[in-house]
Design an enzyme around this catalytic site. Structure first.
Site, PDB file in Angstrom:
ATOM      1  N   SER A  84       0.773  -1.196  -0.149  1.00  0.00           N
ATOM      2  CA  SER A  84       0.183   0.065  -0.128  1.00  0.00           C
ATOM      3  C   SER A  84       0.710   1.178  -0.050  1.00  0.00           C
ATOM      4  O   SER A  84       0.385   2.405  -0.571  1.00  0.00           O
ATOM      5  CB  SER A  84      -0.896   0.201   1.105  1.00  0.00           C
ATOM      6  N   ASP A 246      -6.196   7.813   8.300  1.00  0.00           N
ATOM      7  CA  ASP A 246      -6.397   6.491   8.923  1.00  0.00           C
ATOM      8  C   ASP A 246      -5.419   6.428  10.161  1.00  0.00           C
ATOM      9  O   ASP A 246      -5.052   5.454  10.750  1.00  0.00           O
ATOM     10  CB  ASP A 246      -6.393   5.228   8.047  1.00  0.00           C
ATOM     11  N   HIS A 249      -1.249   5.013   7.141  1.00  0.00           N
ATOM     12  CA  HIS A 249      -0.299   5.453   5.918  1.00  0.00           C
ATOM     13  C   HIS A 249      -0.122   6.845   6.042  1.00  0.00           C
ATOM     14  O   HIS A 249      -0.673   7.647   6.466  1.00  0.00           O
ATOM     15  CB  HIS A 249      -1.291   5.035   4.715  1.00  0.00           C
TER      16      HIS A 249
END
Length: 350
Positions: A84, A246, A249
């Site tokens: 990610s 979040d 990240h």
């Protein structure tokens, strides 16, 4: 029985890789005892962290295309592989992605077109690199940037196994003539929702994997950049700016910092550095590869590459490596609307 010894090939050049991976396995055994002793606390913290860190929702924006399309000459082809962080989960605009930032910086520095393909997958483990590499090789890449490892830590993949998958990927790319730069495992101890003592264990596991990745990648002919806590002082001081919604990240500014750490090494790996015999700063220089790997794991933004001493690749302690703490340039801020990164020529429309 050591996990590392069962998954890493035998042979002299793998001895150091095995030692690092074995140390990680031993460390895991030691921490397992701690988990037993404080198991209720750690399990509770892990559950709380999973509740606090939201699950992935919308996929990150695509960044494939040609950057600097008006520049003369054939384009360089760059591919982005990994998890990610490579896919740039957490941002909403193409120009904010790691791939777009690197492609824009590379195009501007080299005054060349850069054709970018992103194959990174949110949630990928090192085991997921093989199909990404196979897809990337179809495009004849000149340079590959790989960010991987965080999910291996959170899923407790044995370090030797995670490293083996990464080495297979690097070797396949190098065999095709592609240069490879790996951003090693980030320091998960920097993630705010993870509280001590789980945070301390996450930091230890992350650094062990990062060190093992560095040894293996350089042995396989690649370059590494330690992402650590993504240049943690700024992240620690300004978590609301440097992390995405979040809190796990990076934000757009966080990815800009990561791209700035990676870009000088990408340029050097392509052989385009104007500073082929650099004046080394304090703390930089030639080390044995295991020593360089351990130092890099502790200091984010550190580049490690293979080198020679008196014409030889190896010394008494193994492979020689050069350690550099790069000055960041080229992508210090998020590009504004209307720049090359904001509107590349998209694949299929060029």
């Amino acid at each position: 029985m050591g996990v590392a010894g069962s998954v890493v090939p035998v042979g002299p050049r793998w001895q150091r890789v095995r030692q690092i991976a074995r140390a990680a396995a031993i460390g895991t055994g030691a921490t397992a005892a701690a988990v037993v002793a404080t198991g209720g606390v750690l399990l509770g913290q892990a559950r709380q962290a999973r509740r606090t860190i939201p699950m992935a929702e919308a996929p990150p924006p695509r960044c494939d295309g040609v950057y600097g399309a008006k520049l003369p000459g054939p384009p360089l082809t760059m591919v982005i592989l990994g998890d990610s962080s490579a896919a740039s989960y957490g941002v909403h605009r193409r120009r904010e992605t790691l791939g777009a930032l690197l492609a824009t910086g590379l195009s501007r520095r080299l005054r060349r077109q850069v054709r970018l393909h992103r194959f990174a997958v949110v949630g990928s483990l090192s085991a997921g690199l093989k199909p990404q590499v196979e897809s990337a090789l179809e495009h004849g890449p000149d340079i590959a940037v790989i960010l991987i490892g965080g999910n291996d830590v959170t899923n407790r993949t044995p370090p030797g196994l995670a490293v083996r998958y990464l080495v297979d990927a690097v070797r396949a790319l190098r065999a095709a003539g592609c240069e490879v730069v790996v951003g090693t495992c980030p320091d998960l101890g920097a993630i705010q929702p993870i509280q001590p003592p789980l945070r301390w264990l996450a930091r230890r596991w992350s650094r062990q994997l990062a060190a093992a990745q560095t040894v293996a990648v350089v042995e396989a002919g690649g370059w590494t950049v330690s992402l650590g806590d993504l240049l943690g002082p700024r992240f620690a001081a300004e978590p609301t700016r440097m992390f995405a919604w979040d809190r796990f990240h990076p934000s757009a500014e966080g990815y800009a910092v990561a791209a700035a750490a990676l870009l000088p090494t990408v340029i050097s790996a392509l052989g385009a550095s104007q500073d082929r015999r650099p004046v080394l700063g304090r703390g930089e220089g030639v080390r044995s590869l295991p020593q360089a790997a351990q130092e890099a794991a502790r200091h984010a933004g550190t580049e490690v590459s293979g080198t020679q001493v008196r014409g030889r690749d190896r010394g008494p302690a193994g492979r020689w490596a050069q350690l550099r703490r790069r000055a960041f340039f080229g992508v210090g801020a998020v590009p504004q609307p209307g720049t090359a990164a904001d509107s590349p020529t998209l694949e299929g429309t060029a």
